[in-house]
Every structure is written in C-alpha cells, then in structure tokens.
Design an enzyme around this catalytic site. Structure first.
Site, short mmCIF file in Angstrom:
data_model
loop_
_atom_site.label_atom_id
_atom_site.label_comp_id
_atom_site.label_asym_id
_atom_site.label_seq_id
_atom_site.Cartn_x
_atom_site.Cartn_y
_atom_site.Cartn_z
N HIS A 72 -1.53 3.09 -7.40
CA HIS A 72 -2.82 3.71 -7.72
C HIS A 72 -2.62 5.13 -8.24
O HIS A 72 -3.25 6.08 -7.78
CB HIS A 72 -3.75 3.71 -6.50
CG HIS A 72 -4.00 2.35 -5.94
ND1 HIS A 72 -4.62 1.35 -6.66
CD2 HIS A 72 -3.69 1.81 -4.73
CE1 HIS A 72 -4.70 0.25 -5.91
NE2 HIS A 72 -4.14 0.50 -4.75
N GLY A 83 -14.34 -12.38 -13.36
CA GLY A 83 -12.98 -11.99 -13.00
C GLY A 83 -12.54 -12.59 -11.68
O GLY A 83 -13.30 -13.29 -11.00
N VAL A 105 -16.22 -3.66 -4.20
CA VAL A 105 -14.89 -4.28 -4.16
C VAL A 105 -13.91 -3.51 -5.05
O VAL A 105 -12.76 -3.29 -4.68
CB VAL A 105 -14.98 -5.76 -4.59
CG1 VAL A 105 -13.59 -6.38 -4.69
CG2 VAL A 105 -15.86 -6.53 -3.62
N ASP A 130 -13.19 2.23 -7.07
CA ASP A 130 -12.50 3.22 -7.91
C ASP A 130 -12.95 4.64 -7.58
O ASP A 130 -13.03 5.50 -8.45
CB ASP A 130 -12.79 2.93 -9.40
CG ASP A 130 -11.70 2.07 -10.03
OD1 ASP A 130 -10.56 2.10 -9.52
OD2 ASP A 130 -11.99 1.37 -11.01
N ARG A 132 -3.51 -9.34 -15.51
CA ARG A 132 -2.71 -9.20 -14.30
C ARG A 132 -2.03 -10.52 -13.95
O ARG A 132 -2.64 -11.59 -14.01
CB ARG A 132 -3.58 -8.75 -13.14
CG ARG A 132 -4.15 -7.34 -13.26
CD ARG A 132 -3.22 -6.29 -12.69
NE ARG A 132 -3.17 -6.41 -11.25
CZ ARG A 132 -4.04 -5.86 -10.41
NH1 ARG A 132 -5.06 -5.16 -10.88
NH2 ARG A 132 -3.91 -6.00 -9.11
N LYS A 168 0.83 -1.20 0.00
CA LYS A 168 0.00 0.00 0.00
C LYS A 168 0.87 1.26 0.00
O LYS A 168 2.08 1.19 -0.16
CB LYS A 168 -0.95 -0.02 1.19
CG LYS A 168 -1.92 -1.19 1.17
CD LYS A 168 -2.79 -1.23 -0.07
CE LYS A 168 -3.87 -0.18 -0.06
NZ LYS A 168 -4.79 -0.29 -1.22
N LEU A 222 -9.43 -4.62 1.24
CA LEU A 222 -10.26 -5.74 1.68
C LEU A 222 -9.49 -7.03 1.97
O LEU A 222 -9.80 -7.73 2.94
CB LEU A 222 -11.33 -6.01 0.62
CG LEU A 222 -12.56 -5.12 0.64
CD1 LEU A 222 -13.34 -5.28 -0.66
CD2 LEU A 222 -13.45 -5.48 1.83
#
Length: 350
Positions: free
Chosen positions: A97, A190, A261, A264, A132, A79, A303
C-alpha cells in the site's frame, strides 16, 4: 537467480490478522517443485504450523526473518511489516500500500531505499492488461457487506472475531421480522463487488448493482434512498466523491450504513472523503452523523481476515503458480519490480 529458490513465509504481526499468503496444501506444491520454503511459527495464523511441517516446510521462530532469511531469499507476507528493522532487505512480497500516496507510504519506501531491499507489491501483481492475478477481493466484499447488514440489523458484535463461512452465513440468514432492507453495491462487477452481492443475497437482500455507467452521472437521490451502501470499486485514478458532507445532512437521506470495502482512506483515490480513517476490530463502526438519522461507516482494511480459512485458500490457489515463476525472468514479476522502481524513484532527497 540462485539454484534453489528460497521463500520465507513470515508471521503477521498485525493484531487480528489470521490469514496466510500460502496454505499448507499449496506449500506442499512448492516444496515438491524444489523450492526451499521456511514458515515462521505464528500465534494467530489460522493454519497451525505443524501442517506446514508435515508437507516438508522448514520451521523458524516467529519474526526471525530479519536475521535468518537468506540474502537471496524472498520474505512473503500479507500486511504491513513491523517498525524494525529500519533498513529493509532482502526482497519482500506483500501488500505494501505504498504507491497511491497512502499514509506511511514514503516511510516504507525509504526503509527499502536504506537497506537496498526490494518490494514486490502484491497489488502490482497484474497481467498485461492490468488485471490483478491474486487478490482477496471476493472475500473482502463478502465480509464487508456482511458486517454492514449485521450492523443495520443491530446484530454486529464487537470486538469482531474470526469466523467460518457457515457461521457467518447462519448469522446473515437470521433476518428481522417485517424487514425490507435495500442495498446498493458500487463496483458490483469486480471481485469485491461480486462478493458483496453474494453476501447480500445470502442475507435475503437483493442489491442494486452500480458500476461506472451509474457513477459517471451519479444519482445521489437514488443512492441516499438505500439503507446500505457498499463501496467496492477498484480504481487507479481519482473519481468524483460518491457522498459529500452536504449529503450527510440531506433530510431525505435513508442511507444509514456504509460498508467501505475499498477503504482508500488517506489516499487521493478515496471516493468517500466523508471519512478519513479506517476502523478496527475493537471498534469496527464509526458514526459520521446523527441527524437527520444516524449514519455509520465500517472501514476495515483487512476484511478477509474475518473469514481467514476461506480467504487464504482462494488467494493461495492464485498465488502459488505465480511463485514458481520467481525462478524465471517473468513479465508478471518484472511488472511488480518496475512499479517499485517507479515509486522509489519518485522519492525526493531529504
């Protein structure tokens, strides 16, 4: 590249961030491959530092990377970085991000610009088709759907605390007598969507699974007829809103809980513009409206930290083989570097 690759696993300064980008078992693999791996002490990481020491990692005080990481090393985390140092160097690997116009993105990129450092954003760690290669999506979806169900049942306890999967599953299986919950997962094919569907099934709820075909011509009446909505889409281009302010006050709305989840918020990619900020572990739920019935949203952007051991092991298993490629001119990492260069190159002169 230096003869010996140096990786520095930093302490996560964000409160309630219990995950690790590398778990001790996979750290051993890197050490045995000849990588010099330093691990910072951490007061909150789910894996104690002695487990890293026992597999050959060097140990350093927490938050010592600014002064002690070698100039040619890589600082590895998950993070956001602390506010200092203002000038960032050397090379950092984490979820920045910073490429979708999120809040704080420009400030972060300017810190790298000022220090001459490089961000290899884990979001840009993709194959040639853009898929990814290392992600927390499954456990993000699992945790997000679980919290939505627990809240809908009146059993969500705040502040949140980290759990093991058996502990969480035990809570999910305690259904309410006579209950008949319905849920829809958008982005069900996904990683995050599959995780969300698994959690819902554990809770005894068989979800409706929506993907691009269902959202292309969105049936809002059908969406509003569910009790729970889990937004688990992954997109790099803006999509039409799944819900609008008008939908909130539709008298036919049954929907009462949204598990966002994807989260954005603050980005042009936000498919749920009905809310504009993330929630947190102290206050995981935000009430959007009270009429005609209450509608709440859960929008945590870490999460998987609810299930830190399971999430870290799954992510680390995907990441460690890719870290071996840092020794070479790897197309995978070259794509990460190019994404950073494009974003940094888009900064305007102040």
């Amino acid at each position: 590249m230096p003869d010996t690759l140096c990786l520095w696993l930093r302490h996560e300064t964000r409160p309630n961030e219990h995950r690790a980008a590398l778990v001790p078992a996979d750290a051993r693999r890197l050490v045995e491959a000849g990588i010099r791996l330093t691990v910072e002490e951490s007061t909150q990481r789910v894996f104690p530092v002695h487990e890293y020491a026992s597999v050959g990692c060097q140990i350093a005080p927490q938050n010592s990377w600014p002064s002690r990481c070698p100039a040619q090393g890589y600082v590895l985390g998950l993070k956001e970085l602390p506010d200092l140092p203002a000038r960032l160097r050397p090379r950092h690997i984490f979820f920045g991000h910073a490429y979708k116009g999120q809040t704080g993105a420009e400030a972060l990129l300017r810190r790298f610009e000022a220090g001459g450092g490089v961000l290899l954003d884990l979001e840009s760690l993709v194959d040639a088709d853009g898929r990814r290669l290392a992600a927390f999506g499954h456990w993000a979806g699992y945790a997000g759907a679980s919290l939505a169900v627990l809240h809908r049942r009146g059993r969500l306890v705040a502040p949140l605390a980290r759990l093991s999967r058996p502990e969480l599953d035990e809570r999910l299986r305690c259904s309410v007598a006579g209950e008949s919950l319905t849920a829809v997962v958008i982005g069900a094919h996904g990683r995050s969507g599959r995780g969300a569907c698994e959690a819902l099934r554990t809770a005894g709820v068989e979800p409706s699974r929506w993907n691009s075909a269902e959202t292309r011509c969105l049936d809002r009446d059908a969406l509003l007829a569910h009790d729970i909505l889990v937004n688990a889409i992954g997109t790099s281009v803006p999509v039409g809103p799944f819900l609008t302010e008008e939908d909130l006050y539709d008298p036919r709305r049954r929907l009462s809980v949204i598990g966002d989840v994807t989260c954005d918020v603050g980005s042009r990619l936000n498919a749920l513009p009905i809310h504009d900020r993330a929630t947190d572990w102290e206050h995981p739920v935000e009430r959007l409206c009270r009429r005609p019935t209450a509608l709440d949203v859960i929008a945590l952007d870490n999460l998987p930290s609810l299930l830190p051991a399971e999430a870290s092991r799954a992510f680390s298993a995907e990441l460690w083989p890719l870290l071996l490629e840092l020794r070479e001119d790897s197309p995978v990492w070259e794509r990460c570097l190019n994404a950073f260069r494009r974003a940094a190159g888009s900064l305007t002169d102040e």
